[in-house]
Design a protein around this motif. Sequence first.
Motif, PDB file in Angstrom:
ATOM      1  N   TYR A   1      -2.344   8.551   7.791  1.00  0.00           N
ATOM      2  CA  TYR A   1      -1.996   8.153   6.429  1.00  0.00           C
ATOM      3  C   TYR A   1      -1.316   6.797   6.492  1.00  0.00           C
ATOM      4  O   TYR A   1      -0.388   6.600   7.273  1.00  0.00           O
ATOM      5  CB  TYR A   1      -1.066   9.195   5.829  1.00  0.00           C
TER       6      TYR A   1
ATOM      7  N   ASP B   1      -3.409   0.266  -6.867  1.00  0.00           N
ATOM      8  CA  ASP B   1      -4.621   0.839  -6.283  1.00  0.00           C
ATOM      9  C   ASP B   1      -5.896   0.462  -7.040  1.00  0.00           C
ATOM     10  O   ASP B   1      -6.903   1.155  -6.957  1.00  0.00           O
ATOM     11  CB  ASP B   1      -4.493   2.365  -6.178  1.00  0.00           C
TER      12      ASP B   1
ATOM     13  N   GLU C   1       0.786  12.741   1.810  1.00  0.00           N
ATOM     14  CA  GLU C   1       1.001  12.018   3.072  1.00  0.00           C
ATOM     15  C   GLU C   1       1.033  13.032   4.199  1.00  0.00           C
ATOM     16  O   GLU C   1       1.725  14.050   4.113  1.00  0.00           O
ATOM     17  CB  GLU C   1       2.322  11.239   3.003  1.00  0.00           C
ATOM     18  N   VAL C   2       0.254  12.758   5.244  1.00  0.00           N
ATOM     19  CA  VAL C   2       0.119  13.703   6.351  1.00  0.00           C
ATOM     20  C   VAL C   2       0.456  13.023   7.661  1.00  0.00           C
ATOM     21  O   VAL C   2       0.090  11.872   7.886  1.00  0.00           O
ATOM     22  CB  VAL C   2      -1.324  14.237   6.431  1.00  0.00           C
TER      23      VAL C   2
ATOM     24  N   GLU D   1      -2.177   4.719   0.935  1.00  0.00           N
ATOM     25  CA  GLU D   1      -1.453   5.184  -0.252  1.00  0.00           C
ATOM     26  C   GLU D   1      -2.063   4.598  -1.518  1.00  0.00           C
ATOM     27  O   GLU D   1      -2.291   5.314  -2.494  1.00  0.00           O
ATOM     28  CB  GLU D   1       0.024   4.792  -0.143  1.00  0.00           C
ATOM     29  N   PHE D   2      -2.364   3.291  -1.487  1.00  0.00           N
ATOM     30  CA  PHE D   2      -2.876   2.643  -2.693  1.00  0.00           C
ATOM     31  C   PHE D   2      -4.396   2.502  -2.679  1.00  0.00           C
ATOM     32  O   PHE D   2      -4.951   1.621  -3.335  1.00  0.00           O
ATOM     33  CB  PHE D   2      -2.185   1.288  -2.902  1.00  0.00           C
TER      34      PHE D   2
ATOM     35  N   ARG E   1      -3.876  11.289  -5.581  1.00  0.00           N
ATOM     36  CA  ARG E   1      -3.650  10.856  -4.200  1.00  0.00           C
ATOM     37  C   ARG E   1      -3.519  12.040  -3.257  1.00  0.00           C
ATOM     38  O   ARG E   1      -2.956  13.075  -3.619  1.00  0.00           O
ATOM     39  CB  ARG E   1      -2.369  10.016  -4.092  1.00  0.00           C
TER      40      ARG E   1
ATOM     41  N   ARG F   1       0.940   4.631   4.613  1.00  0.00           N
ATOM     42  CA  ARG F   1       1.889   4.451   3.519  1.00  0.00           C
ATOM     43  C   ARG F   1       2.035   2.963   3.207  1.00  0.00           C
ATOM     44  O   ARG F   1       2.107   2.139   4.115  1.00  0.00           O
ATOM     45  CB  ARG F   1       3.233   5.041   3.895  1.00  0.00           C
TER      46      ARG F   1
ATOM     47  N   ILE G   1      -6.475   7.161   5.314  1.00  0.00           N
ATOM     48  CA  ILE G   1      -6.404   6.971   3.861  1.00  0.00           C
ATOM     49  C   ILE G   1      -5.164   6.130   3.571  1.00  0.00           C
ATOM     50  O   ILE G   1      -4.157   6.280   4.248  1.00  0.00           O
ATOM     51  CB  ILE G   1      -6.358   8.328   3.118  1.00  0.00           C
TER      52      ILE G   1
END
Lengths: 289, 289
Positions: free
Chosen positions: B257, B13, A254-255, B228-229, A251, B259, B226
């Motif tokens: 991101y 995911d 996180e950004v 997380e999963f 993965r 989450r 993007i």
Amino acid sequence: MTDVWKRLRELGDRFTIAEITATRELFVPRALAPLAVGARVQRDLAYGPDPRQRLDVFVPAPAGNLPVVLFVHGGGFVGGDKGNEGDPFFNNVGAWAARSGFIGVTMTYRLAPVHAWPSGAQDVDLALGWLRAHVATYGGNPARIVVMGHSAGAAHVAGCLARHGCAPGSRSPAAAVILVSGIYELDLYPDGHDYRVYFGTDRRQDKERSTVAQLASLDIPSLFTISEFDPPAFHRNLAAVFPARVGQSGRCPEVLYQRGHNHVSVMMQLGSELDTAGNELAEFIRQLQ
Amino acid sequence: MTDVWKRLRELGDRFTIAEITATRELFVPRALAPLAVGARVQRDLAYGPDPRQRLDVFVPAPAGNLPVVLFVHGGGFVGGDKGNEGDPFFNNVGAWAARSGFIGVTMTYRLAPVHAWPSGAQDVDLALGWLRAHVATYGGNPARIVVMGHSAGAAHVAGCLARHGCAPGSRSPAAAVILVSGIYELDLYPDGHDYRVYFGTDRRQDKERSTVAQLASLDIPSLFTISEFDPPAFHRNLAAVFPARVGQSGRCPEVLYQRGHNHVSVMMQLGSELDTAGNELAEFIRQLQ
């Protein structure tokens, strides 16, 4: 508000004293003060014997079992400060934390050239240990300490985590980490800034003193921020974390991308009326179990 | 709300049919409908002769010279749809756009295996051309068209931009781009999904049909998201963009991101009451001059 973003764009990504000063002028009148949010501040508590080993604790009322944010300032390894009473920065970070319902903590640490690697990482570790032992008496939960470092401070935080290692069975000294525009790979440090005064000039040590490999396998929640107008070296450092992290965990890290901000405005904005990061950072901290 | 995030975490995911179906069940009752935001919808306008070359236009009232968002759905190159009247998805995207004060546009495109590379990229290009010619009559500004692709749709959008090239003097067909969990490097496509039915099985063509190099030098504002999963392959694709982009421009790509989200929930949430992306995406679009 619009004028601030236009001015930041004009200032660009050079990260010179002139740019920092001009950025301060934009954010000083907007800085959030602890008084404005009703926070009590305990100042200059010693977490070690050195005069730079001091921290301030910002406590919202009423407090009890709250998440804790420890902020580690930047300053190119040779300067910077948590700020004293009445200073706009980084009282704003403590005030933002208290307003968000967290215990805010800001710390100073020993500086190069007198104190070289790994003194900064050691001081972050020392402060975390102090907080685990003492933060409950301020209403904080010692199991929910989030450490947030900016620039050189992010390098120190990463250094502290790396020293604890990510081997099975190793225990992280913090519950989560926020790394704001940091240096993680010594090959990628900015030109014109003498980071060697801290890290040493022997390039054979660079790999050991870099933290990308450890950040790749970090097993606590982590959030990286980068500012649009960060100097390229900081962008390169974050970019180096991506393939390492994906290779290790599958993965991306996180950004939180800060459009329109530069290397220093990203922290100066925190808690102000034009803050574009504070809610996201608070949400990241609140989701920790 | 909390239950949704817990359920998404449980689903993980894997991006299987079961996961997609379970994710739909979470978001169907929450899907934003065009009626709920007072948007007029013009449906199934032809931007080309193929039955799949259709688009819907979502118009807020009153409209005039508004930014335009063209959404390109995913579906593994062989499926997916913009949705028809009454469908929750992706009417929610059009409704979100209209509520945000933009002209929303959702499109279908020709599918593999009947139509192979570069048909998807060509259709995005065709739709963009159609919009430049016609969107003013719906109240949109043809100079402020933002194209947003999801998954295979993001690959098609990237393919369209890559075909226009980034050489000096080349003109981008869009004012900005949002790429949601896309595939940009054919070496990094997910196992178990037959993307070769679109891209072809000759691996010697992979480099030419990948878009990382062109995305690295893209000279329009771009935002990558993007989840997380997202399955690891999507994380690897975004991670590949980072060093390429920093090497080319000195800056990381702008990233949002998500989450707690998976590969499909990220689009299904748009406009719902638990939407964690819509405000950020709208802000990205509004800052375009």
